[in-house]
Design a protein around this motif. Structure first.
Motif, PDB file in Angstrom:
ATOM      1  N   ASP A  42     -45.553 -23.686  60.938  1.00  8.01           N
ATOM      2  CA  ASP A  42     -47.127 -23.454  61.474  1.00  8.01           C
ATOM      3  C   ASP A  42     -47.964 -22.309  60.559  1.00  8.01           C
ATOM      4  O   ASP A  42     -47.382 -21.592  60.000  1.00  8.01           O
ATOM      5  CB  ASP A  42     -46.857 -22.626  62.746  1.00  8.01           C
ATOM      6  N   GLY A  43     -48.905 -22.812  60.006  1.00  4.79           N
ATOM      7  CA  GLY A  43     -49.929 -22.242  59.489  1.00  4.79           C
ATOM      8  C   GLY A  43     -49.647 -22.318  58.067  1.00  4.79           C
ATOM      9  O   GLY A  43     -50.448 -21.975  57.035  1.00  4.79           O
ATOM     10  N   ARG A  44     -48.680 -23.331  57.612  1.00  3.14           N
ATOM     11  CA  ARG A  44     -48.418 -23.416  56.004  1.00  3.14           C
ATOM     12  C   ARG A  44     -48.586 -24.933  55.911  1.00  3.14           C
ATOM     13  O   ARG A  44     -49.174 -25.245  54.754  1.00  3.14           O
ATOM     14  CB  ARG A  44     -47.005 -23.025  55.807  1.00  3.14           C
ATOM     15  N   ALA A  45     -47.770 -25.794  56.640  1.00  7.70           N
ATOM     16  CA  ALA A  45     -47.636 -27.304  56.056  1.00  7.70           C
ATOM     17  C   ALA A  45     -47.642 -28.307  57.430  1.00  7.70           C
ATOM     18  O   ALA A  45     -46.912 -27.673  58.471  1.00  7.70           O
ATOM     19  CB  ALA A  45     -46.498 -27.317  55.171  1.00  7.70           C
ATOM     20  N   ALA A  46     -48.064 -29.338  57.181  1.00 12.73           N
ATOM     21  CA  ALA A  46     -47.826 -30.399  58.309  1.00 12.73           C
ATOM     22  C   ALA A  46     -46.527 -30.886  57.983  1.00 12.73           C
ATOM     23  O   ALA A  46     -45.737 -30.852  56.894  1.00 12.73           O
ATOM     24  CB  ALA A  46     -48.797 -31.450  57.953  1.00 12.73           C
ATOM     25  N   VAL A  47     -45.705 -31.352  59.056  1.00 10.67           N
ATOM     26  CA  VAL A  47     -44.464 -31.821  58.793  1.00 10.67           C
ATOM     27  C   VAL A  47     -44.277 -33.307  59.049  1.00 10.67           C
ATOM     28  O   VAL A  47     -44.714 -33.627  60.520  1.00 10.67           O
ATOM     29  CB  VAL A  47     -43.398 -31.071  59.767  1.00 10.67           C
ATOM     30  N   VAL A  48     -43.902 -34.350  58.536  1.00 13.95           N
ATOM     31  CA  VAL A  48     -43.545 -35.499  58.879  1.00 13.95           C
ATOM     32  C   VAL A  48     -42.037 -35.935  59.107  1.00 13.95           C
ATOM     33  O   VAL A  48     -41.361 -35.342  58.206  1.00 13.95           O
ATOM     34  CB  VAL A  48     -44.195 -36.622  57.740  1.00 13.95           C
ATOM     35  N   PHE A  49     -41.493 -36.207  60.253  1.00 15.22           N
ATOM     36  CA  PHE A  49     -40.411 -36.343  60.455  1.00 15.22           C
ATOM     37  C   PHE A  49     -40.015 -37.835  60.443  1.00 15.22           C
ATOM     38  O   PHE A  49     -40.269 -38.633  61.369  1.00 15.22           O
ATOM     39  CB  PHE A  49     -39.814 -35.972  61.835  1.00 15.22           C
ATOM     40  N   GLU A  50     -39.468 -38.352  59.125  1.00 17.88           N
ATOM     41  CA  GLU A  50     -39.538 -39.912  58.759  1.00 17.88           C
ATOM     42  C   GLU A  50     -38.754 -40.758  59.843  1.00 17.88           C
ATOM     43  O   GLU A  50     -38.845 -41.908  60.365  1.00 17.88           O
ATOM     44  CB  GLU A  50     -38.637 -39.912  57.421  1.00 17.88           C
ATOM     45  N   ASP A  51     -37.298 -40.141  60.152  1.00 19.94           N
ATOM     46  CA  ASP A  51     -36.696 -40.873  61.067  1.00 19.94           C
ATOM     47  C   ASP A  51     -35.935 -39.857  61.906  1.00 19.94           C
ATOM     48  O   ASP A  51     -34.663 -39.895  61.928  1.00 19.94           O
ATOM     49  CB  ASP A  51     -35.514 -41.663  60.295  1.00 19.94           C
ATOM     50  N   VAL A  52     -36.538 -39.457  62.837  1.00 18.52           N
ATOM     51  CA  VAL A  52     -36.098 -38.423  63.803  1.00 18.52           C
ATOM     52  C   VAL A  52     -35.089 -38.776  64.667  1.00 18.52           C
ATOM     53  O   VAL A  52     -34.212 -38.113  65.069  1.00 18.52           O
ATOM     54  CB  VAL A  52     -37.152 -37.561  64.294  1.00 18.52           C
ATOM     55  N   ASP A  53     -34.880 -40.050  64.906  1.00 17.88           N
ATOM     56  CA  ASP A  53     -34.155 -40.713  66.027  1.00 17.88           C
ATOM     57  C   ASP A  53     -34.171 -42.145  65.714  1.00 17.88           C
ATOM     58  O   ASP A  53     -35.166 -42.774  66.086  1.00 17.88           O
ATOM     59  CB  ASP A  53     -34.493 -40.097  67.304  1.00 17.88           C
ATOM     60  N   GLN A  54     -33.209 -42.882  65.489  1.00 15.88           N
ATOM     61  CA  GLN A  54     -33.002 -44.153  65.343  1.00 15.88           C
ATOM     62  C   GLN A  54     -33.673 -45.096  66.222  1.00 15.88           C
ATOM     63  O   GLN A  54     -34.409 -46.119  66.133  1.00 15.88           O
ATOM     64  CB  GLN A  54     -31.552 -44.806  64.962  1.00 15.88           C
ATOM     65  N   ARG A  55     -33.711 -44.554  67.738  1.00 16.24           N
ATOM     66  CA  ARG A  55     -34.034 -45.421  68.747  1.00 16.24           C
ATOM     67  C   ARG A  55     -35.508 -45.180  68.969  1.00 16.24           C
ATOM     68  O   ARG A  55     -36.136 -46.021  69.681  1.00 16.24           O
ATOM     69  CB  ARG A  55     -33.426 -45.101  69.967  1.00 16.24           C
TER      70      ARG A  55
END
Ligand SMILES: Cc1cc2nc3c(=O)[nH]c(=O)nc-3n(C[C@H](O)[C@H](O)[C@H](O)COP(=O)(O)O)c2cc1C
Ligand SMILES: [Mn+2]
Length: 439
Positions: A42-55
């Motif tokens: 928070d306050g530093r970078a956006a986060v992309v969760f590429e494949d947080v959960d296969q379903r």
């Protein structure tokens, strides 16, 4: 003046180029891992969760806005021009431009079956009642006027096709109340996955009956493309990542909450309106956007629209207001600081009183002289310490409407408001207040 970002993908690409975005691969728990990671960034970078959960059906992204500097970049203006740009957008909206379904990326894919339970929606805070959608803009058409309205509401996922919504008494609340009294459901479209400019437009504080899509266009300095939603014909941003169509159900209430909110306390559990979702569309490989409650992003989305609303309200009583800021510690909602150059006795007090009603949630207003930096909490405290006599300069108003999320407020958000006039009294010998400087 640079270009403003018209869609989330373009904005994420920019953040990545600026090294303000991180990508995480691999499975992560939506309840125990994701919110902690978002908080850490928070306050530093956006986060992309590429494949947080296969379903799960889409790529989760959070923390897409971290600072006022970033907000200015998203709007393509200098940081010092942001307030003026927002005020211009309120004054001169730019109506959206309708495109055909074939030209609307948001309609690229229709899900054969609505499965909200397969969205990568996080469980944000410990005592939350469940997984929530926090970044969807609810768009409705007021049946009485045909004018559309945009607003964000926290959505508790109750079932595969059902969400519970917190609808505070503003525009959507009013439109729904009228329809519900007539026994009718209210069609609604949720646009999810939007750049900062569109989210900021959804937070505009306007008179009832103003379409926030026009404010979005004016903010971006280009009419935003909209497409009719297939079932309800609601004009929705064609560049959104995802679109859900549904109906707010008349006469139905179900338990919703508790939910960790922007003041860093929990909003309480209670019976809230319910939306049944009928259809789900999205772009190819869509992003699912989440806003971590009480994050910088959540705060900042509230700040600029309220600063503009306060500025407009106080300009009605004085031409001598220079700057306005809503403070982070006050959730960018409760505490306003106003800088001005008062010319006559009582002027600062009138400005303070106007600011109380510039936006309902404002609870405390500090009015300072022009030499004080409204964005610097220490500078403001210095002014309070050196320019205030409480019996003369503090004003308390009882029984006003504030925020129902303020735990100290009475039912429905009834609260006192207080103002501190920290300006040097007009006519005083100003040299006594002069700040020391090294030569
Ligand atoms: C992340 C986020 C979550 C929000 N959640 C809610 C909510 O649950 N209920 C609500 O009434 N307002 C919520 N708001 C505030 C409204 O979206 C905002 O006040 C909006 O401008 C109201 O629009 P209106 O003036 O057209 O009614 C939220 C705002 C943000 C940025
Ligand atoms: Mn509105």
């Amino acid at each position: 003046m640079g270009a403003a970002f018209a869609d989330l993908r373009g904005w994420l690409g920019f953040l990545e180029d600026q090294k303000q975005l991180v990508r995480l691969r691999g499975a992560l728990d939506l309840r125990y891992d994701v919110p902690r990671i978002l908080e850490e960034h928070d306050g530093r970078a956006a986060v992309v969760f590429e494949d947080v959960d296969q379903r799960r059906s889409s790529v989760l992204v959070g923390g897409t806005l971290h600072s006022r500097a970033q907000m200015a970049q998203a709007l393509g203006v200098a940081p010092t021009d942001m307030l003026a740009a927002y005020l211009r957008a309120l004054a001169q909206p730019l109506a959206p431009r309708e495109v055909q379904p074939a030209q609307a990326p948001v309609l690229e894919v229709e899900e054969p079956e609505v499965r909200l339970d397969l969205l990568p929606a996080p469980w944000h805070h410990q005592r939350d009642s469940g997984a929530y959608i926090t970044a969807a803009v609810a768009i409705v058409r007021d049946p009485a006027t045909g004018v559309q309205n945009w607003s964000i509401h926290r959505l508790q996922i109750n079932a595969a096709r059902r969400v519970g919504a917190l609808i505070l008494p503003r525009h959507l609340g009013h439109i729904f109340a009228v329809e519900e009294a007539a026994g009718r459901d209210l069609p609604v479209a949720f646009a999810l996955g939007l750049p900062p400019g569109l989210l900021l437009a959804s937070q505009a504080i306007t008179a009832f009956g103003v379409d926030e899509a026009g404010i979005a266009g004016a903010l971006l300095r280009e009419a935003i493309p909209v497409v009719r939603s297939p079932r309800h014909g609601i004009a929705v941003p064609a560049l959104a990542e995802q679109l859900f169509e549904g109906r707010v159900l008349a006469g139905v209430r179900e338990p919703e909450g508790p939910f960790g909110e922007f003041p860093r306390t929990y909003g309480s559990r209670g019976d809230k309106p319910v939306v049944e979702i009928d259809a789900h569309y999205h772009r190819h490989e869509p992003y699912f956007q989440t806003i971590l409650p009480a994050s910088r992003e959540h705060m900042l989305l509230g700040a600029l629209p309220r600063e503009a609303a306060v500025f407009r309200a106080v300009r009605h009583v004085s031409p001598n207001v220079r700057d306005v800021a809503l403070t982070f510690a006050g959730g960018c909602r409760y505490h306003a600081v106003i800088a001005m150059a008062p010319q006559i006795a009582g002027e600062a007090k009138n400005v303070m009183l106007a600011a109380f009603s510039g936006a309902n949630e404002i609870k405390r207003v500090v009015v300072v002289d022009e030499d004080i930096d409204v964005g610097d909490a220490a500078d403001v405290e210095w002014a309070i310490a050196n320019r205030v006599q409480p019996q003369r300069d503090v004003t308390i108003v009882a029984g006003a409407l504030g925020s129902s999320l303020d735990p100290s407020a009475a039912a429905g958000g009834v609260t006192g408001k207080w103002g501190i006039d920290a300006t040097i009294p007009v006519g005083d010998d100003r040299s006594r207040y002069e700040r020391i400087r090294t030569p």
